[in-house]
Design an enzyme around this catalytic site. Structure first.
Site, PDB file in Angstrom:
ATOM      1  CG  ASP A  22     -10.559   3.398  -7.277  1.00 42.07           C
ATOM      2  OD1 ASP A  22      -9.404   3.843  -7.348  1.00 42.07           O
ATOM      3  OD2 ASP A  22     -10.840   2.191  -7.463  1.00 42.07           O
ATOM      4  CG  ASP A  94      -4.815  -0.863  -6.658  1.00 44.55           C
ATOM      5  OD1 ASP A  94      -4.159  -1.212  -7.657  1.00 44.55           O
ATOM      6  OD2 ASP A  94      -5.914  -1.337  -6.337  1.00 44.55           O
ATOM      7  CG  HIS A 137       1.831  -0.749  -1.134  1.00 45.92           C
ATOM      8  ND1 HIS A 137       2.301  -2.029  -1.260  1.00 45.92           N
ATOM      9  CD2 HIS A 137       0.732  -0.833  -0.345  1.00 45.92           C
ATOM     10  CE1 HIS A 137       1.523  -2.870  -0.590  1.00 45.92           C
ATOM     11  NE2 HIS A 137       0.568  -2.168  -0.026  1.00 45.92           N
ATOM     12  CG  ASP A 174       0.140  -4.005   5.436  1.00 44.75           C
ATOM     13  OD1 ASP A 174      -0.464  -2.989   5.787  1.00 44.75           O
ATOM     14  OD2 ASP A 174      -0.195  -4.704   4.450  1.00 44.75           O
ATOM     15  CG  HIS A 176      -1.542  -5.461   1.073  1.00 35.80           C
ATOM     16  ND1 HIS A 176      -2.341  -5.047   2.119  1.00 35.80           N
ATOM     17  CD2 HIS A 176      -2.378  -5.838   0.087  1.00 35.80           C
ATOM     18  CE1 HIS A 176      -3.611  -5.149   1.761  1.00 35.80           C
ATOM     19  NE2 HIS A 176      -3.682  -5.630   0.540  1.00 35.80           N
ATOM     20  CG  ASP A 267      -3.476  -5.016   5.912  1.00 32.78           C
ATOM     21  OD1 ASP A 267      -3.345  -4.298   4.903  1.00 32.78           O
ATOM     22  OD2 ASP A 267      -2.506  -5.429   6.577  1.00 32.78           O
ATOM     23  CE1 TYR A 307      -6.040  -2.222   4.194  1.00 32.23           C
ATOM     24  CE2 TYR A 307      -6.862   0.033   4.266  1.00 32.23           C
ATOM     25  CZ  TYR A 307      -5.847  -0.865   3.987  1.00 32.23           C
ATOM     26  OH  TYR A 307      -4.643  -0.420   3.521  1.00 32.23           O
TER      27      TYR A 307
HETATM   28  C1  LIG Z   1       0.566   0.744   2.808  1.00 38.28           C
HETATM   29  O1  LIG Z   1      -0.842   0.683   2.663  1.00 38.28           O
HETATM   30  C2  LIG Z   1      -1.351  -0.316   3.388  1.00 38.28           C
HETATM   31  C3  LIG Z   1      -1.799  -1.441   2.512  1.00 38.28           C
HETATM   32  O2  LIG Z   1      -0.734  -2.327   2.271  1.00 38.28           O
HETATM   33  O3  LIG Z   1      -2.772  -2.096   3.252  1.00 38.28           O
HETATM   34  C4  LIG Z   1      -2.355  -0.917   1.169  1.00 38.28           C
HETATM   35  C5  LIG Z   1      -3.076  -1.997   0.428  1.00 38.28           C
HETATM   36  C6  LIG Z   1      -3.451  -1.545  -0.971  1.00 38.28           C
HETATM   37  C7  LIG Z   1      -4.424  -2.527  -1.575  1.00 38.28           C
HETATM   38  C8  LIG Z   1      -4.797  -2.116  -2.966  1.00 38.28           C
HETATM   39  N1  LIG Z   1      -5.583  -3.166  -3.633  1.00 38.28           N
HETATM   40  C9  LIG Z   1      -7.002  -3.058  -3.328  1.00 38.28           C
HETATM   41  C10 LIG Z   1      -7.762  -3.970  -4.282  1.00 38.28           C
HETATM   42  C11 LIG Z   1      -9.195  -4.044  -3.816  1.00 38.28           C
HETATM   43  N2  LIG Z   1      -9.371  -5.050  -2.832  1.00 38.28           N
HETATM   44 ZN   LIG Z   2      -1.848  -3.831   3.732  1.00 34.82          ZN
END
Ligand SMILES: COCC(O)(O)CCCCCNCCCN
Ligand SMILES: [Zn+2]
Length: 666
Positions: A22, A94, A137, A174, A176, A267, A307
């Site tokens: 995935d 996701d 999330h 964060d 996001h 991130d 990441y």
């Molecule tokens: C709380 O979790 C920490 C986070 O906010 O970093 C999660 C991010 C999910 C990002 C999902 N989209 C990924 C798309 C591929 N590039």
């Molecule tokens: Zn994030």
């Protein structure tokens, strides 16, 4: 005074991973925790922390935020086949499930609760939990974005229910948007949720309209939800600090939380494939420091995203070092927010203006925003997920974070006989007085035969040299003549070619002529408008009610002194309290605490020798103890705010970090 930093980590939380292909989830790997913990071990930080064990969140804990049906559904996942897990996962976005993820999700939430318990019961001062799966999330009845249970939201509800906490500030750095947190508290005025996030005008995941700056909370919760959208990538340290100085901190001090929870996602740092930002790991040293004088220092950070395993590990170490009280690194070359960040700051401040007295004079929405708002509605239909163009895979590099060495002496004091040396401090005298000092200071000394003035001044100059060679972190000096001592410090720092930021709280004008070479900047708080101009390095802040005006001082410290100080980046911060000023002890301590983020905490506090009562509280803050809370702040005086705005308008061309509005350049 409570001390100790909790580290909560258990390798059990590394024991789940993606079991199928995935692309959206492949970055969320167990190594995120192991590299972070290993970096802490390597840097000797684990040994300096109080290790607190994890525990499983109970059903009751989880039901503080999530629905029974969701919890019951997740409970079934440990017994699912691979196919069942894949099918179960399909209903969410996701995120992925694994036979062991429910166990780990209980540990992640439980870790946050352990942290809250240990901080709220005073076993530690602050701490961070290294957990996965992350949380911000996940929603009441849905997993999302690698998250199963909303760890920080559960911790906030738990703190209110179990520890009687009345006001919780959640800072989500964060990259996001933690929509799960926003949904949980959007009508709840007891939880102030702040989040910045990559947004790109709703093109970036999770592409929610409600992540924009105008979503301020609902009903009684209006004003208690703050969204700062990043509409471009590549945001830098200066952009992050601009948002702290001009959005988060003024509101946070007005809110006056009992507890600060951090959705600590890294991130937002350079190198991260999700954020694509350019802020360096050492920025988290400053972001953490700027929160530590809130809530009497009760700060609980919980890992969210991050990441890039290199910048993640560095950012985690930077955060722990600050929680442990290590001096912050120098905030190098901050050149003011970019245009896009400035627009975001401007929009957020105007959207939040009706709810916060510290923003009541903020500018209205820029006109271009009003026009593009309509255009965006039109684009809505055309909205297509931003094509995930191939990330530019060229290796992104950045310098290693600077070493942050704690001097062997934290706080040195020069006190008249008869004044006790506060616990933890070291009395300082100059062992090798400079025989020519009298000569060098003759322009300052009224009477060069005044031996004890001379001895105090020689201790003062020697103390500055010990700070500059990092033998001593900071200092407190009581003198008979504060003005003369201040001029001596200015002259001596200049002779050492060291840049000094002087913050002087007084009520009257002060007799000082600053050189115009920029080696010294002075911010002078007083109650009198000083008529004569003393050059661009002399900054008079006039407060009608003088230095007894807590809101006025804090408004100026957060919105003017901090940005200016961070941009000036001094080698030394000199805090001068003139005899006639009526600043409150707590505000004075906040001033000391907040400004320790500068000059690697080389702060020199100068007071009149009759201020004996202030020695212990000042020393306590210099020793790294959190400054006391000020209580919810009222609005500053209108004419003071207008004066401050005029000052900002005058200074912001030189000091761009002072800007809060985007020129209407459209
Ligand atoms: C709380 O979790 C920490 C986070 O906010 O970093 C999660 C991010 C999910 C990002 C999902 N989209 C990924 C798309 C591929 N590039
Ligand atoms: Zn994030």
């Amino acid at each position: 005074m409570q001390t100790g930093t909790a580290l909560i980590y258990d390798e059990e939380m590394t024991k789940y991973k993606l079991l199928w292909v995935d692309p959206a989830c492949k970055i969320e790997v167990p190594e995120r925790l192991t590299v972070s913990h290993e970096a802490l071990v390597k840097n000797g930080l684990v040994d300096r922390c109080v290790s607190v064990p994890v525990r499983e969140a109970t059903d009751a804990d989880i039901l503080l935020v999530h629905s029974e049906e969701y919890l019951e559904a997740v409970k079934k996942t440990p017994f699912m086949t691979l196919e069942d897990l894949m099918e179960f996962t399909q209903q969410y976005g996701d995120v992925y499930f694994h036979p062991n993820i429910y166990h780990c999700a209980k540990l992640a939430a439980g870790a946050a609760l352990q942290l809250v318990d240990n901080v709220m019961t005073g076993k530690v001062r602050n701490g961070m939990a290294l957990v996965r799966p992350p949380g911000h999330h996940s929603m009441r009845s849905a997993a999302n974005g690698f998250c199963v249970f909303n760890n920080v939201s559960i911790a906030a509800q738990y703190a209110k229910q179990k520890h009687g906490v009345e006001r919780v500030l959640i800072v989500d750095w964060d990259v996001h948007h933690g929509q799960g947190v926003q949904y949980c508290f959007e009508d709840d005025p007891s939880v102030l949720y702040f989040s910045w996030h990559r947004y790109e005008h709703q093109k970036f995941w999770p592409q929610l309209r409600e992540s924009d700056y105008d979503c301020v909370g609902k009903a009684k919760g209006a004003g208690f939800n703050i969204n700062v959208p990043w509409n471009k990538v590549g945001m830098q340290n200066t952009d992050y600090l601009s948002v702290f100085f001009h959005v988060l901190l003024p509101v946070a001090y007005e809110f006056c939380p009992d507890l600060v929870l951090v959705c600590a996602g890294f991130d937002a740092a350079i190198g991260d494939p999700e954020g694509e930002m350019c802020a360096t790991p050492d920025i988290f040293a400053h972001l953490t420091h700027l929160l530590m004088n809130l809530a009497d220092g009760k700060v609980c950070a919980v890992l969210e995203g991050g990441y890039n395993l290199t910048s993640l590990a560095q950012s985690v170490c930077q955060t722990f070092q600050t929680l442990l009280g290590d001096p912050t690194p120098l905030p190098v070359n901050l050149d003011g927010p970019c245009q896009s960040a400035l627009e975001s700051v401007h929009c957020v401040r105007s959207a939040q203006k009706p709810y916060w007295s510290c923003l009541k004079h903020a500018a209205d929405l820029p006109t271009f925003e009003l026009s593009t708002k309509r255009i965006k509605v039109v684009e809505e239909e055309e909205r297509t997920e931003k094509v995930e163009e191939e990330k530019n895979t060229e290796e992104i590099v950045w310098p290693d974070p600077p070493k942050r060495v704690s001097p062997c002496v934290r706080t040195a004091v020069v006190l008249p006989d008869g004044v006790d040396c506060p616990d933890g401090c070291k009395r300082f005298t100059d062992l090798h007085p400079d025989p020519l000092l009298g000569k060098k200071l003759e322009n300052i000394l009224k009477d060069s035969n005044d031996s004890d003035a001379l001895s105090t001044l020689s201790s003062l100059t020697a103390l500055i040299e010990k700070m500059e060679t990092n033998k001593i972190c900071n200092g407190l000096v009581l003198v008979r003549d504060v003005s003369m001592a201040m001029m001596c410090v200015v002259q001596h720092a200049a002779s050492l070619n060291k840049r000094a930021l002087i913050v002087c709280v007084a009520n009257e004008a002060i007799p000082i002529d600053l050189t115009d070479d920029g080696k010294t900047i002075m911010v002078h708080f007083s109650s009198k408008e000083s008529e004569e101009q003393k050059g661009k390095y002399y900054i008079p802040v006039c407060l009608k009610k003088g230095c007894s005006d807590t809101s006025g001082i804090m408004q100026a410290v957060l919105g003017l002194v901090l940005p200016l100080g961070y941009q000036y980046n001094p080698d030394l911060v000199l805090l001068v309290r003139m005899p006639d000023c009526r600043i409150s002890e707590s505000v004075w301590q906040q001033l000391i605490g907040i400004l320790q983020g500068l000059a690697q905490e080389h702060t020199l506090v100068l007071m009149q020798e009759n201020e004996k009562a202030s020695v212990t509280p000042s020393a306590s803050t210099l020793l790294g103890n959190p400054a006391p809370r000020l209580g919810p702040l009222q609005g500053p005086q209108s004419d003071d705010v207008e004066a401050l705005e005029r000052l900002r308008q005058k200074l912001q061309s030189d000091w761009t970090l002072l800007q809060t509005t985007a020129p209407d350049s459209r």
